[in-house]
Scaffold this active site. Structure first.
Site, PDB file in Angstrom:
ATOM      1  N   SER A 156      -2.454   5.334   1.942  1.00 26.13           N
ATOM      2  CA  SER A 156      -3.166   5.485   3.218  1.00 26.13           C
ATOM      3  C   SER A 156      -4.655   5.328   2.956  1.00 26.13           C
ATOM      4  CB  SER A 156      -2.878   6.879   3.787  1.00 26.13           C
ATOM      5  OG  SER A 156      -3.735   7.204   4.858  1.00 26.13           O
ATOM      6  N   TYR A 169      -1.805  16.119   3.355  1.00 27.23           N
ATOM      7  CA  TYR A 169      -1.580  14.676   3.457  1.00 27.23           C
ATOM      8  C   TYR A 169      -2.511  13.916   2.513  1.00 27.23           C
ATOM      9  CZ  TYR A 169      -0.973  10.105   5.731  1.00 27.23           C
ATOM     10  OH  TYR A 169      -0.707   8.781   5.996  1.00 27.23           O
TER      11      TYR A 169
END
Length: 277
Positions: A156, A169
């Site tokens: 990401s 995350y």
């Protein structure tokens, strides 16, 4: 250039919808057969509904429409036995494994000190340990072919920079970068390349849901996709709120094909300039 992965077999986790389905279709368009797995259930700590068996069946139909073979089954990347069994069955049917796309992942939100034990554990178990389990069961099959191969990890933009409210995350997505780099060194002598892809926001069900809209519009009674788009546009250097799954799939295809044959250990952003903001 057609047939860029002709005759190869790709293993994709999180393949029922979103980026995973897109990757399966794009690789199949270029000649690959597909081994597709997905949890096909919701994760309690994730604030949106998970994929379903019907979603995975649709991935199968889309691949078969391209006249490619596909083996698909339910498997949880948190369950090493189920994951190993699923991949072994797919390799038994197709006879080889060349491409691995470790794509399964979740997201959720909250300040670091307010995250529940379950939220933290689910995130790490799926987004980081699940990637390691995927590679652990896949590497022997790729190695057995003696032809080299390509392993692609979905990280990401949050794997290269930090964001508040996403400590678990961010940690998981930074973690897979270290895993990628270590595996790239370990496997380079066998011609097996390992890279990670770092998207900005992608227009999938993991992004487009009520909890996400409310996170960015906390004072709005009825937060909408349209208002979220205006906010999300400010995250990127290019004036777009998000990219499409196909934009990530094209990067996956490039890294999987011979066009990327000398690329390994790389963090590839497909981020509309998110990383330079």
């Amino acid at each position: 250039m057609a047939g860029r992965v002709e005759g190869k077999v790709a293993f994709i986790t999180g393949a029922a919808r979103g980026q995973g389905r897109s990757h399966a279709i794009r690789l199949a368009e270029e000649g690959a057969d597909i081994i597709a797995v997905d949890l096909c259930a919701s994760v309690e700590s994730a604030p949106y509904a998970g994929a379903t068996a019907a979603d995975l069946a649709e991935t199968v139909r889309e691949v078969e429409k391209l006249d490619r073979r596909v083996f698909a089954t339910t498997a949880d990347v948190r369950d090493p036995d189920a994951l190993t069994a699923a991949l072994s069955e797919g390799v038994a049917q197709f006879g080889r494994l060349d491409i691995v796309v470790a794509n399964a992942g979740i997201t959720s939100f909250g300040p670091c000190e307010q995250l529940s034990e379950q939220s933290w554990q689910d995130m790490i178990d799926i987004n980081l340990t699940g990637v390691w389990r995927t590679l652990k069961c896949a590497i022997p099959h790729v190695r057995e072919g003696g032809r080299g191969g390509s392993i692609i990890i979905t990280s990401s933009g949050a794997g290269l920079k930090a964001y508040p409210g996403l400590a678990h995350y961010v940690s998981s997505k930074h973690g897979v970068v270290g895993l990628m780099r270590a595996c790239a060194l370990e496997l380079a002598s066998e011609g097996i390349r390992v890279n990670s892809i770092h998207p900005t926001n992608v227009d999938t069900p993991m992004l487009q849901h009520e909890a996400m809209y409310r996170l960015f519009q906390p004072d709005v009674e009825h937060p909408t996709r349209e208002r979220f788009a205006d906010i999300a546009k400010g995250m990127n250097a290019l004036p777009i709120p998000w990219v499409d799954s196909i934009d990530i799939s094209n990067a996956v295809l490039f890294l999987a094909s011979d066009e990327g044959r000398y690329i390994t250990g790389v963090t590839l952003p497909v981020d509309a300039g998110l990383g330079i903001k």
